[in-house]
Design a protein around this motif. Structure first.
Motif, PDB file in Angstrom:
ATOM      1  N   SER A   1     120.322 -13.379 115.784  1.00 52.02           N
ATOM      2  CA  SER A   1     120.386 -12.711 114.495  1.00 52.02           C
ATOM      3  C   SER A   1     119.215 -13.139 113.627  1.00 52.02           C
ATOM      4  O   SER A   1     118.782 -14.299 113.662  1.00 52.02           O
ATOM      5  N   LEU A   2     118.694 -12.191 112.863  1.00 45.88           N
ATOM      6  CA  LEU A   2     117.739 -12.527 111.822  1.00 45.88           C
ATOM      7  C   LEU A   2     118.507 -13.052 110.620  1.00 45.88           C
ATOM      8  O   LEU A   2     119.679 -12.729 110.424  1.00 45.88           O
ATOM      9  N   SER A   3     117.859 -13.876 109.819  1.00 45.68           N
ATOM     10  CA  SER A   3     118.500 -14.371 108.603  1.00 45.68           C
ATOM     11  C   SER A   3     117.712 -13.905 107.378  1.00 45.68           C
ATOM     12  O   SER A   3     116.478 -13.822 107.432  1.00 45.68           O
ATOM     13  N   PRO A   4     118.407 -13.574 106.288  1.00 46.23           N
ATOM     14  CA  PRO A   4     119.842 -13.703 106.097  1.00 46.23           C
ATOM     15  C   PRO A   4     120.629 -12.879 107.113  1.00 46.23           C
ATOM     16  O   PRO A   4     120.238 -11.770 107.451  1.00 46.23           O
TER      17      PRO A   4
ATOM     18  N   ASN B   1     118.992 -22.763 114.466  1.00 39.56           N
ATOM     19  CA  ASN B   1     118.647 -22.029 113.252  1.00 39.56           C
ATOM     20  C   ASN B   1     117.250 -22.443 112.803  1.00 39.56           C
ATOM     21  O   ASN B   1     116.991 -23.623 112.539  1.00 39.56           O
ATOM     22  N   ILE B   2     116.327 -21.487 112.728  1.00 39.39           N
ATOM     23  CA  ILE B   2     114.954 -21.756 112.297  1.00 39.39           C
ATOM     24  C   ILE B   2     114.644 -20.887 111.088  1.00 39.39           C
ATOM     25  O   ILE B   2     114.847 -19.671 111.119  1.00 39.39           O
ATOM     26  N   GLU B   3     114.154 -21.536 110.036  1.00 44.03           N
ATOM     27  CA  GLU B   3     113.831 -20.822 108.804  1.00 44.03           C
ATOM     28  C   GLU B   3     112.386 -21.066 108.408  1.00 44.03           C
ATOM     29  O   GLU B   3     111.923 -22.206 108.393  1.00 44.03           O
ATOM     30  N   ALA B   4     111.685 -19.984 108.086  1.00 41.22           N
ATOM     31  CA  ALA B   4     110.374 -20.079 107.454  1.00 41.22           C
ATOM     32  C   ALA B   4     110.592 -19.689 106.000  1.00 41.22           C
ATOM     33  O   ALA B   4     110.345 -18.549 105.601  1.00 41.22           O
ATOM     34  N   SER B   5     111.114 -20.625 105.237  1.00 40.15           N
ATOM     35  CA  SER B   5     111.557 -20.321 103.887  1.00 40.15           C
ATOM     36  C   SER B   5     110.377 -20.076 102.957  1.00 40.15           C
ATOM     37  O   SER B   5     109.475 -20.916 102.843  1.00 40.15           O
ATOM     38  N   PRO B   6     110.373 -18.930 102.245  1.00 42.17           N
ATOM     39  CA  PRO B   6     109.294 -18.649 101.298  1.00 42.17           C
ATOM     40  C   PRO B   6     109.399 -19.444 100.013  1.00 42.17           C
ATOM     41  O   PRO B   6     108.503 -19.408  99.178  1.00 42.17           O
ATOM     42  N   ILE B   7     110.516 -20.160  99.837  1.00 46.93           N
ATOM     43  CA  ILE B   7     110.710 -20.910  98.590  1.00 46.93           C
ATOM     44  C   ILE B   7     110.520 -22.404  98.784  1.00 46.93           C
ATOM     45  O   ILE B   7     110.967 -23.195  97.972  1.00 46.93           O
ATOM     46  N   SER B   8     109.855 -22.812  99.865  1.00 50.10           N
ATOM     47  CA  SER B   8     109.711 -24.240 100.143  1.00 50.10           C
ATOM     48  C   SER B   8     108.949 -24.964  99.036  1.00 50.10           C
ATOM     49  O   SER B   8     109.306 -26.062  98.637  1.00 50.10           O
ATOM     50  N   LEU B   9     107.891 -24.354  98.504  1.00 49.35           N
ATOM     51  CA  LEU B   9     107.136 -24.990  97.427  1.00 49.35           C
ATOM     52  C   LEU B   9     107.971 -25.078  96.159  1.00 49.35           C
ATOM     53  O   LEU B   9     107.918 -26.069  95.430  1.00 49.35           O
ATOM     54  N   ALA B  10     108.776 -24.041  95.915  1.00 51.14           N
ATOM     55  CA  ALA B  10     109.649 -24.062  94.745  1.00 51.14           C
ATOM     56  C   ALA B  10     110.694 -25.149  94.877  1.00 51.14           C
ATOM     57  O   ALA B  10     111.055 -25.807  93.898  1.00 51.14           O
ATOM     58  N   LEU B  11     111.191 -25.373  96.089  1.00 48.73           N
ATOM     59  CA  LEU B  11     112.172 -26.425  96.309  1.00 48.73           C
ATOM     60  C   LEU B  11     111.604 -27.787  95.988  1.00 48.73           C
ATOM     61  O   LEU B  11     112.257 -28.626  95.385  1.00 48.73           O
ATOM     62  N   ILE B  12     110.352 -28.021  96.409  1.00 49.29           N
ATOM     63  CA  ILE B  12     109.716 -29.306  96.140  1.00 49.29           C
ATOM     64  C   ILE B  12     109.554 -29.508  94.641  1.00 49.29           C
ATOM     65  O   ILE B  12     109.851 -30.565  94.085  1.00 49.29           O
TER      66      ILE B  12
ATOM     67  N   GLY C   1     124.545 -27.487 115.540  1.00 50.23           N
ATOM     68  CA  GLY C   1     123.412 -27.520 116.455  1.00 50.23           C
ATOM     69  C   GLY C   1     122.171 -28.063 115.777  1.00 50.23           C
ATOM     70  O   GLY C   1     122.212 -29.111 115.126  1.00 50.23           O
ATOM     71  N   LEU C   2     121.066 -27.318 115.868  1.00 53.41           N
ATOM     72  CA  LEU C   2     119.774 -27.752 115.334  1.00 53.41           C
ATOM     73  C   LEU C   2     119.323 -26.822 114.222  1.00 53.41           C
ATOM     74  O   LEU C   2     119.258 -25.606 114.400  1.00 53.41           O
ATOM     75  N   ASN C   3     119.032 -27.404 113.060  1.00 55.28           N
ATOM     76  CA  ASN C   3     118.498 -26.651 111.933  1.00 55.28           C
ATOM     77  C   ASN C   3     117.090 -27.129 111.621  1.00 55.28           C
ATOM     78  O   ASN C   3     116.860 -28.319 111.397  1.00 55.28           O
ATOM     79  N   VAL C   4     116.124 -26.202 111.616  1.00 54.86           N
ATOM     80  CA  VAL C   4     114.734 -26.515 111.301  1.00 54.86           C
ATOM     81  C   VAL C   4     114.291 -25.576 110.188  1.00 54.86           C
ATOM     82  O   VAL C   4     114.362 -24.349 110.338  1.00 54.86           O
ATOM     83  N   SER C   5     113.832 -26.140 109.063  1.00 54.73           N
ATOM     84  CA  SER C   5     113.476 -25.305 107.927  1.00 54.73           C
ATOM     85  C   SER C   5     112.241 -25.831 107.223  1.00 54.73           C
ATOM     86  O   SER C   5     112.088 -27.040 107.025  1.00 54.73           O
ATOM     87  N   SER C   6     111.357 -24.904 106.827  1.00 53.04           N
ATOM     88  CA  SER C   6     110.191 -25.290 106.044  1.00 53.04           C
ATOM     89  C   SER C   6     110.567 -25.584 104.603  1.00 53.04           C
ATOM     90  O   SER C   6     109.807 -26.199 103.862  1.00 53.04           O
ATOM     91  N   GLY C   7     111.726 -25.125 104.200  1.00 54.91           N
ATOM     92  CA  GLY C   7     112.238 -25.411 102.864  1.00 54.91           C
ATOM     93  C   GLY C   7     113.498 -26.226 102.959  1.00 54.91           C
ATOM     94  O   GLY C   7     113.467 -27.430 103.142  1.00 54.91           O
ATOM     95  N   GLY C   8     114.635 -25.552 102.892  1.00 60.77           N
ATOM     96  CA  GLY C   8     115.905 -26.244 103.014  1.00 60.77           C
ATOM     97  C   GLY C   8     116.998 -25.487 102.303  1.00 60.77           C
ATOM     98  O   GLY C   8     116.797 -24.384 101.799  1.00 60.77           O
ATOM     99  N   PHE C   9     118.167 -26.097 102.233  1.00 59.60           N
ATOM    100  CA  PHE C   9     119.312 -25.466 101.594  1.00 59.60           C
ATOM    101  C   PHE C   9     119.359 -25.828 100.121  1.00 59.60           C
ATOM    102  O   PHE C   9     118.929 -26.895  99.703  1.00 59.60           O
TER     103      PHE C   9
END
Length: 240
Positions: free
Chosen positions: A45-48, A80-91, A129-137
């Motif tokens: 599945s694609l996310s969301p 689950n792999i995410e290329a989150s566009p909000i990673s800089l905003a999270l930081i 399982g395994l979660n890999v994200s450029s940003g996060g939750f």
């Protein structure tokens, strides 16, 4: 073809007990114009994740997850792999967390003001399982397994986590964070520049460590718990 009737007046949290088992009535609700139920299971599945999918057994890839108004909880069993566009905003958003927590070891009263994640956000995504994200939750998540992300604010983390900041309501396992580990309830090992846990069973290793209710040991430049404040090494095995 059988004519299916929609049931639109069933509350989301309604349930009945049959033969000693609780059955969610939401299972029988029909959510789309073509009468598709929200009990779809996919391998990929694609996310969301689609509002019609409640479980992915395999692989989810995309930009991240958001609360689904049609399904109470969506589950990913696998990767689950995410290329989150909000990673800089999270930081940028969370940059105050490590700086606040750095001084908790010095000013014990600051622990009440440290930005622990809002536990009122209900869990809407579970990853086994395994979660890999450029940003996060940003909340509403539970991970059982391995978490690799820059910033994670989640309700529950069980397993192994590595990243910049881990902020949880409940933590069990090992967390290695470049900046800070923060939790309301911790069980296991926290390693980071700053480790803050209101209640912790286990080990804290960092420059600054603080646990109001500790059952374990602390190694760091400055260590604070409910009994004492000491440099380098501290311990507590009983509450006051």
């Amino acid at each position: 073809m059988t004519d299916h009737t929609r049931v639109n007046n069933i509350a989301v949290d309604s349930s009945v007990v049959l033969d000693g088992k609780e059955i969610k009535l939401n299972y029988f609700r029909w959510k789309s114009d073509n009468n598709l139920r929200n009990d779809s299971i996919k391998i990929f599945s694609l996310s969301p994740i689609s509002r019609r999918v409640n479980e992915v057994n395999g692989f989810a890839l995309g930009a991240g997850h958001f609360e689904n108004q049609n399904i109470e909880i969506q589950v990913i069993n696998g990767l689950n792999i995410e290329a989150s566009p909000i990673s800089l905003a999270l930081i940028s958003f969370s940059i105050n967390v490590p700086f606040e927590s750095l001084f908790v070891g010095i000013n014990d009263n600051a622990i009440s003001n440290v930005a622990f994640f809002d536990d009122k956000i209900k869990t809407y995504i579970k990853i086994n399982g395994l979660n890999v994200s450029s940003g996060g939750f940003m909340g509403g998540a539970e991970v059982r397994g391995i978490n690799i992300s820059i910033f994670s604010g989640m309700n529950k983390m069980n397993g192994f986590s590595v990243g910049g900041i881990l902020n949880t309501k409940s933590f069990s396992g090992v967390s290695i964070s470049g900046l800070a580990n923060l939790s309301d309830n911790g069980n296991g090992v926290q390693v980071g520049i700053s480790n803050v846990s209101r209640r912790h069973n286990g080990i804290q290793i960092g420059l600054f460590n603080n646990s109001k209710e500790l059952r374990g040991v602390q190694f760091g430049l400055w260590n604070t718990n409910g009994r004492r404040k000491l440099p380098f090494f501290n311990w507590q095995f009983k509450n006051k």
